[in-house]
Motif scaffolding. Structure first.
Motif, PDB file in Angstrom:
ATOM      1  N   ALA A 297      62.941   9.972 115.776  1.00  0.00           N
ATOM      2  CA  ALA A 297      61.578  10.464 116.007  1.00  0.00           C
ATOM      3  C   ALA A 297      60.534   9.408 115.661  1.00  0.00           C
ATOM      4  O   ALA A 297      60.617   8.773 114.612  1.00  0.00           O
ATOM      5  N   VAL A 298      59.561   9.245 116.553  1.00  0.00           N
ATOM      6  CA  VAL A 298      58.461   8.318 116.274  1.00  0.00           C
ATOM      7  C   VAL A 298      57.205   9.068 115.823  1.00  0.00           C
ATOM      8  O   VAL A 298      56.281   8.464 115.293  1.00  0.00           O
ATOM      9  N   MET A 299      57.186  10.364 116.033  1.00  0.00           N
ATOM     10  CA  MET A 299      56.065  11.190 115.595  1.00  0.00           C
ATOM     11  C   MET A 299      56.297  11.601 114.133  1.00  0.00           C
ATOM     12  O   MET A 299      57.431  11.699 113.694  1.00  0.00           O
TER      13      MET A 299
ATOM     14  N   LEU B 172      56.761   1.349 113.367  1.00  0.00           N
ATOM     15  CA  LEU B 172      56.895   1.268 111.917  1.00  0.00           C
ATOM     16  C   LEU B 172      57.231   2.675 111.442  1.00  0.00           C
ATOM     17  O   LEU B 172      56.391   3.577 111.482  1.00  0.00           O
ATOM     18  N   LEU B 173      58.479   2.874 111.029  1.00  0.00           N
ATOM     19  CA  LEU B 173      58.975   4.199 110.652  1.00  0.00           C
ATOM     20  C   LEU B 173      59.578   4.145 109.257  1.00  0.00           C
ATOM     21  O   LEU B 173      60.518   3.384 109.015  1.00  0.00           O
ATOM     22  N   GLY B 174      59.035   4.936 108.368  1.00  0.00           N
ATOM     23  CA  GLY B 174      59.564   4.975 107.002  1.00  0.00           C
ATOM     24  C   GLY B 174      59.555   3.607 106.343  1.00  0.00           C
ATOM     25  O   GLY B 174      60.470   3.272 105.595  1.00  0.00           O
ATOM     26  N   GLY B 175      58.538   2.791 106.649  1.00  0.00           N
ATOM     27  CA  GLY B 175      58.411   1.478 106.038  1.00  0.00           C
ATOM     28  C   GLY B 175      59.231   0.383 106.710  1.00  0.00           C
ATOM     29  O   GLY B 175      59.230  -0.757 106.251  1.00  0.00           O
ATOM     30  N   GLU B 176      59.958   0.699 107.776  1.00  0.00           N
ATOM     31  CA  GLU B 176      60.792  -0.280 108.477  1.00  0.00           C
ATOM     32  C   GLU B 176      60.295  -0.458 109.910  1.00  0.00           C
ATOM     33  O   GLU B 176      59.949   0.517 110.576  1.00  0.00           O
ATOM     34  N   TYR B 177      60.300  -1.698 110.387  1.00  0.00           N
ATOM     35  CA  TYR B 177      59.989  -1.956 111.796  1.00  0.00           C
ATOM     36  C   TYR B 177      61.246  -1.720 112.621  1.00  0.00           C
ATOM     37  O   TYR B 177      62.333  -2.175 112.251  1.00  0.00           O
ATOM     38  N   VAL B 178      61.083  -0.987 113.721  1.00  0.00           N
ATOM     39  CA  VAL B 178      62.221  -0.557 114.531  1.00  0.00           C
ATOM     40  C   VAL B 178      61.971  -0.922 115.988  1.00  0.00           C
ATOM     41  O   VAL B 178      60.879  -0.709 116.514  1.00  0.00           O
ATOM     42  N   ASP B 179      63.014  -1.455 116.651  1.00  0.00           N
ATOM     43  CA  ASP B 179      62.939  -1.779 118.077  1.00  0.00           C
ATOM     44  C   ASP B 179      62.954  -0.507 118.918  1.00  0.00           C
ATOM     45  O   ASP B 179      63.575   0.497 118.536  1.00  0.00           O
ATOM     46  N   ASP B 180      62.305  -0.563 120.065  1.00  0.00           N
ATOM     47  CA  ASP B 180      62.374   0.486 121.077  1.00  0.00           C
ATOM     48  C   ASP B 180      63.240  -0.069 122.195  1.00  0.00           C
ATOM     49  O   ASP B 180      62.920  -1.104 122.792  1.00  0.00           O
ATOM     50  N   VAL B 181      64.372   0.576 122.463  1.00  0.00           N
ATOM     51  CA  VAL B 181      65.338   0.091 123.438  1.00  0.00           C
ATOM     52  C   VAL B 181      65.231   0.926 124.702  1.00  0.00           C
ATOM     53  O   VAL B 181      65.297   2.162 124.662  1.00  0.00           O
ATOM     54  N   LEU B 182      65.035   0.236 125.831  1.00  0.00           N
ATOM     55  CA  LEU B 182      64.925   0.903 127.131  1.00  0.00           C
ATOM     56  C   LEU B 182      66.295   0.835 127.802  1.00  0.00           C
ATOM     57  O   LEU B 182      66.886  -0.247 127.921  1.00  0.00           O
ATOM     58  N   MET B 183      66.787   2.001 128.211  1.00  0.00           N
ATOM     59  CA  MET B 183      68.110   2.071 128.856  1.00  0.00           C
ATOM     60  C   MET B 183      67.965   2.816 130.181  1.00  0.00           C
ATOM     61  O   MET B 183      67.055   3.631 130.343  1.00  0.00           O
ATOM     62  N   GLY B 184      68.883   2.546 131.097  1.00  0.00           N
ATOM     63  CA  GLY B 184      68.847   3.245 132.372  1.00  0.00           C
ATOM     64  C   GLY B 184      70.174   3.111 133.103  1.00  0.00           C
ATOM     65  O   GLY B 184      71.055   2.367 132.697  1.00  0.00           O
TER      66      GLY B 184
ATOM     67  N   GLU C 258      63.209  29.421 119.352  1.00  0.00           N
ATOM     68  CA  GLU C 258      64.489  28.836 118.948  1.00  0.00           C
ATOM     69  C   GLU C 258      64.487  27.309 119.138  1.00  0.00           C
ATOM     70  O   GLU C 258      64.980  26.565 118.292  1.00  0.00           O
ATOM     71  N   LEU C 259      63.899  26.829 120.245  1.00  0.00           N
ATOM     72  CA  LEU C 259      63.836  25.386 120.496  1.00  0.00           C
ATOM     73  C   LEU C 259      62.878  24.697 119.525  1.00  0.00           C
ATOM     74  O   LEU C 259      63.160  23.593 119.048  1.00  0.00           O
ATOM     75  N   SER C 260      61.772  25.342 119.220  1.00  0.00           N
ATOM     76  CA  SER C 260      60.819  24.785 118.268  1.00  0.00           C
ATOM     77  C   SER C 260      61.472  24.635 116.891  1.00  0.00           C
ATOM     78  O   SER C 260      61.324  23.604 116.223  1.00  0.00           O
ATOM     79  N   LEU C 261      62.214  25.643 116.477  1.00  0.00           N
ATOM     80  CA  LEU C 261      62.916  25.598 115.191  1.00  0.00           C
ATOM     81  C   LEU C 261      63.986  24.500 115.197  1.00  0.00           C
ATOM     82  O   LEU C 261      64.096  23.733 114.237  1.00  0.00           O
ATOM     83  N   LEU C 262      64.751  24.391 116.278  1.00  0.00           N
ATOM     84  CA  LEU C 262      65.766  23.347 116.399  1.00  0.00           C
ATOM     85  C   LEU C 262      65.119  21.969 116.306  1.00  0.00           C
ATOM     86  O   LEU C 262      65.613  21.077 115.609  1.00  0.00           O
ATOM     87  N   ASP C 263      63.992  21.795 116.979  1.00  0.00           N
ATOM     88  CA  ASP C 263      63.273  20.524 116.958  1.00  0.00           C
ATOM     89  C   ASP C 263      62.858  20.157 115.530  1.00  0.00           C
ATOM     90  O   ASP C 263      63.012  19.010 115.104  1.00  0.00           O
ATOM     91  N   ARG C 264      62.348  21.116 114.790  1.00  0.00           N
ATOM     92  CA  ARG C 264      61.915  20.855 113.407  1.00  0.00           C
ATOM     93  C   ARG C 264      63.109  20.561 112.502  1.00  0.00           C
ATOM     94  O   ARG C 264      63.047  19.681 111.647  1.00  0.00           O
ATOM     95  N   ARG C 265      64.206  21.303 112.688  1.00  0.00           N
ATOM     96  CA  ARG C 265      65.386  21.121 111.832  1.00  0.00           C
ATOM     97  C   ARG C 265      66.086  19.791 112.073  1.00  0.00           C
ATOM     98  O   ARG C 265      66.751  19.280 111.171  1.00  0.00           O
ATOM     99  N   THR C 266      65.981  19.250 113.277  1.00  0.00           N
ATOM    100  CA  THR C 266      66.681  18.010 113.594  1.00  0.00           C
ATOM    101  C   THR C 266      65.792  16.779 113.461  1.00  0.00           C
ATOM    102  O   THR C 266      66.244  15.659 113.699  1.00  0.00           O
ATOM    103  N   TRP C 267      64.519  16.955 113.061  1.00  0.00           N
ATOM    104  CA  TRP C 267      63.603  15.817 112.956  1.00  0.00           C
ATOM    105  C   TRP C 267      64.158  14.779 111.983  1.00  0.00           C
ATOM    106  O   TRP C 267      64.654  15.105 110.909  1.00  0.00           O
ATOM    107  N   SER C 268      64.063  13.505 112.376  1.00  0.00           N
ATOM    108  CA  SER C 268      64.519  12.406 111.532  1.00  0.00           C
ATOM    109  C   SER C 268      63.925  11.107 112.049  1.00  0.00           C
ATOM    110  O   SER C 268      63.713  10.955 113.256  1.00  0.00           O
ATOM    111  N   HIS C 269      63.684  10.143 111.156  1.00  0.00           N
ATOM    112  CA  HIS C 269      63.226   8.818 111.576  1.00  0.00           C
ATOM    113  C   HIS C 269      64.304   8.081 112.364  1.00  0.00           C
ATOM    114  O   HIS C 269      64.032   7.036 112.936  1.00  0.00           O
ATOM    115  N   LEU C 270      65.532   8.599 112.387  1.00  0.00           N
ATOM    116  CA  LEU C 270      66.576   7.978 113.186  1.00  0.00           C
ATOM    117  C   LEU C 270      66.211   8.010 114.666  1.00  0.00           C
ATOM    118  O   LEU C 270      66.536   7.104 115.407  1.00  0.00           O
TER     119      LEU C 270
END
Length: 166
Positions: A34-36, A151-163, A20-32
């Motif tokens: 996901a970096v993989m 570089l995701l979907g042709g766009e460079y994207v920042d990685d933001v560290l929060m804590g 169920e978690l594997s399926l949820l992970d695949r269904r919610t995948w997005s460049h918004l």
């Protein structure tokens, strides 16, 4: 008809939740978020030597898993074993807007505290405004930015560290 005001039930993941978690992970995948690359068959196992069921909290609505949060260590070093890191968060499309993400973040903060952590951190893509707003509303602050880290979907994207402290 589902109760739209029902709070999600949060629990620790079980080995039986794998499919169920594997399926949820695949269904919610997005460049918004996901970096993989988009998962393709044969799919990797959801649980592995680095990510055990006990490292996940799942959210259920109407006895269905509609979200999860993965809580791990940022490094294997003893010197920062007092820190936990949110290493994944997913909410099913049909459960968005029902407080699932917020409930999972709050549960992760409590679980990190229960396990003796002093801090909790995460990484979020700079263009993921909804997630960043949610994290900020739960007390996370930006602690660093890695400009154009991905570089995701042709766009460079920042990685933001929060804590935040616990």
């Amino acid at each position: 008809m589902p109760d739209l005001h029902q709070s999600p039930y949060i629990r620790t993941a079980l080995p039986d939740d794998e499919e169920e978690l594997s399926l949820l992970d695949r269904r919610t995948w997005s460049h918004l978020h996901a970096v993989m690359p988009k998962p393709q068959p044969p799919y990797s196992p959801f649980f592995d030597e680095r990510h055990a069921p006990g490292d996940h909290l799942v959210a259920e609505l109407d006895r269905r898993i509609v979200g999860y949060v993965r809580l791990g260590f940022p490094t294997p070093l003893a010197a920062n074993a007092h820190v936990r890191q949110i290493q994944g968060l997913a909410v099913a499309d049909e459960a968005r807007g029902r407080g699932v993400g917020r409930a999972l973040i709050r549960a992760a903060v409590e679980e990190a505290r229960r396990r003796g952590a002093r801090r909790i951190t995460l990484r979020v893509l700079g263009h993921n405004t909804p997630a960043r707003k949610l994290y900020e509303s739960e007390g996370f602050v930006v602690e660093g930015v890695l400009p154009e880290e991905f570089l995701l979907g042709g766009e460079y994207v920042d990685d933001v560290l929060m804590g935040r402290g616990l």
